[in-house]
Design a protein around this motif. Structure first.
Motif, short mmCIF file in Angstrom:
data_model
loop_
_atom_site.label_atom_id
_atom_site.label_comp_id
_atom_site.label_asym_id
_atom_site.label_seq_id
_atom_site.Cartn_x
_atom_site.Cartn_y
_atom_site.Cartn_z
N TYR A 1 -11.98 1.63 11.45
CA TYR A 1 -11.97 0.22 11.07
C TYR A 1 -13.15 -0.52 11.69
CZ TYR A 1 -7.23 1.12 9.53
OH TYR A 1 -6.15 1.62 8.89
N ARG B 1 -9.78 1.23 5.12
CA ARG B 1 -8.66 0.32 4.86
C ARG B 1 -7.79 0.83 3.73
NH1 ARG B 1 -10.69 -5.82 4.55
NH2 ARG B 1 -9.06 -5.81 2.96
N ASP C 1 -12.20 -5.72 10.10
CA ASP C 1 -10.93 -5.14 9.59
C ASP C 1 -9.83 -5.31 10.63
OD1 ASP C 1 -12.14 -4.24 7.29
OD2 ASP C 1 -12.43 -2.19 8.02
#
Lengths: 257, 333
Positions: A90, B276, A94
């Motif tokens: 990440y 993500r 994020d």
């Protein structure tokens, strides 16, 4: 505001510590000290509602913690874990965006408002230039700041920080501590665990020392961080020494010669 | 918005792969004629009856089934990798493939009709994961995820033993080849009705994954952090397991066991769209679908006989995976 009353903490039926009465309000820093295994992390998990209290109560703004929903709790208290390397790559942005989760509808992903809030939080911690960097590939101190930024983006008035300066070098340690002080000055309430009594003396409004299954000391730094208490809790002779600039530092007691 | 653009490119790639899958075969239909035949019901211009039959009765059902199965396996893999915080996890981590395999080979042993074999595979796949979940709950460990995975291995191994038993009992000339072929995965003999019967469970499973995409991603931080961020971890985890199991069981029930896709596709997607989950999920579905459409096209046209899909995905997947590993940990972390 977080208040505990006669709180007993532990896992399952095994009590780690009991009789814990403490409180922390907005604009205050409560430093939590104690030897390894004394129950600092257990206390944190109980404050955050991650494990049930074995007895007594934890109240967040007057509401028992076990009656709050996950999201309501997250909007009241933010958790800053120790910075560790994550399984997934990440970016800092994020990671901080995940702090917005409790403000999102169940089926929503972060929108423009959440991105703005996340960027503002990153900026406030002074790491805006790292936004798009991978959080695993910045220094431990920067990663810790990113996690504090995430807590900031969570918009919770209270923060619980689990040894945020552990395993940081001196520069990063001072950086994190100065940011924590700035948060207190802005009106956040912070619970902060540390192994360093000097840090507690520098930062804390109040200090709680957990040892031997109980709250061994609780009060202002001057009341709690005494040579007697620290010697007893850590099992080694400890002396307080005053420096020329008027600071008090903790050092091993020299044997009388 | 780089991730959005990549999703559009992947979607176009899937359409291109489906066009290739429609063109290639023993009876080659030129791309233009594929498109003309597809729009014939709208334009009213009649297409050649042969093309019409081959396209709508044989090739398109198979292309659609390949896309559904490929997208489903990749989605389940991406979900489990995020849920278990382990990039080496694949859709059969909780024993669903072994369970579905046992049901299907049992159906073959009992000489059941194809639809019953598929149904039995689907149901035993679901039952296997329910047993795994119940077993993990009954053991009541502090480390719920570890116990869940270990229970999956145990029950999966039992189902594997069951498969071996069925193979021993099976008629070696008739049933054993069918069993072996099924265990290696194949979409040969797919009919329109198969594509229709497998689509609803896959879509029903995908919907909650898409809806909860953000909270599922937060789960990748670990239980405590996810809870402290406001996620109801037990609920979201239950939804992911149920949805991914439904998807995988549905896919395996018509295609047999096809390895590698659920493991590999999310890894190929992450360097493109980042880690993500809310981006990895749609990208995995699109890439997994396109990948299996192309692999299946190869499987039915590269040789005189059908090549089992599991063989091809292993042959293609293993080198790609080694290459991904060689690119360094950056692939996932």
């Amino acid at each position: 505001m977080i208040v505990t009353g006669n709180l007993a903490i532990g896992y399952g039926t095994a009590q780690v510590a009991g009789g814990i009465d403490l409180s922390v309000a907005q604009g205050e820093i409560l430093c939590l000290l104690g030897p390894n295994g004394a129950g600092k992390t257990t206390l944190f998990k109980t404050l955050l509602g991650l494990i049930p209290a074995l007895g007594g109560k934890v109240e967040i703004n007057g509401i028992p913690v076990d009656t709050l929903s996950r999201a309501a709790l997250a909007r009241a208290v933010a958790y800053v874990p120790q910075a560790q390397v994550m399984e997934f790559a990440y970016t800092v942005l994020d990671l901080v965006l995940m702090g917005r989760t409790a403000h999102l509808g169940p089926f929503a992903a972060p929108g423009a408002v959440d991105h703005d809030r996340a960027r503002a939080a990153i900026d406030e911690l002074g790491i805006l230039h790292l936004s798009d960097r991978e959080a695993n590939r910045i220094s431990g101190g920067q990663r810790q700041l990113a996690l504090i930024a995430r807590a900031l983006a969570q918009d919770a008035p209270m923060m619980v920080m689990d040894e945020p300066t552990a395993s940081l070098d001196l520069g990063n340690r001072f950086l994190v501590l100065s940011r924590v002080q700035a948060l207190r000055d802005r009106g956040f309430g912070v619970v902060f665990s540390t192994h360093d009594p000097d840090q507690a003396r520098e930062l804390a409004t109040r200090v709680a020392v957990i040892s031997g299954g109980r709250l061994a000391a609780y009060g202002t730094p001057d009341e709690t961080l005494t040579a007697a208490t620290l010697s007893e809790v850590h099992g080694v002779p400890v002396a307080l020494e005053r420096t020329d600039t008027g600071r008090t530092v903790i050092a091993p007691a020299r044997p009388a010669s | 918005m780089r991730a959005g653009l990549i999703l559009v490119v992947l979607a176009l790639g899937l359409l291109a792969a489906m066009l290739v899958g429609s063109v290639v075969g023993p009876y080659r239909i030129p791309p233009g004629e594929v498109l003309r035949t597809l729009v014939a019901p709208v334009t009213g211009t009649p297409a050649s009856p042969t093309t019409d039959t081959i396209l709508f009765q044989i090739r398109l059902p198979r292309v659609l089934a390949a896309a559904l199965v490929g997208g489903a396996l990749a989605a389940a893999g991406a979900s489990y990798q995020t849920l278990f915080r382990n990039p080496l996890v694949s859709p059969d981590i909780l024993g669903v493939s072994a369970g579905a395999g046992f049901g299907a080979v049992l159906g073959i042993l009992l000489s059941l009709p194809v639809i019953a074999i598929q149904g039995l595979g689907f149901v035993t796949g679901l039952i296997t994961v329910v047993v795994v979940y119940a077993l993990a709950r009954a053991l009541r460990s502090q480390n719920e995820v570890l116990v869940l995975v270990l229970a999956g291995i145990v029950v999966g191994a039992l189902a594997g033993a069951g498969i071996s038993l069925v193979k021993i009992l099976a008629d070696p000339y008739n049933q054993l080849p069918a069993i072996t072929f099924w265990l290696l995965g194949s979409l040969s003999g797919i009919k329109v009705s198969d594509a229709w019967s497998v689509a609803p469970p896959i879509i029903v499973g995908l919907v909650p994954l898409v809806l909860l995409r953000w909270r599922i991603g937060v789960l990748s931080l670990g239980d405590d952090e996810a809870r402290a961020l406001g996620v109801n971890v037990a609920f979201v985890r239950g939804v992911v397991i149920a949805a991914a199991t439904l998807i995988t069981a549905a896919a395996v029930s018509i295609s047999g066991v096809i390895g590698w896709i659920g493991l590999m596709i999310p890894h190929m997607v992450r360097p493109l769209v980042g880690p993500r989950y809310d981006r990895v999920l749609p990208a995995s579905v699109l890439m997994g679908a396109a990948f299996l459409v192309l692999v299946d096209t190869l499987a039915r046209s590269a040789a005189r006989i059908e090549i089992p899909l599991g063989l091809l995905t292993a042959l293609i997947g293993a080198p790609i995976f080694v290459w991904l590993l060689a690119r360094g940990r950056r692939v996932w972390s």
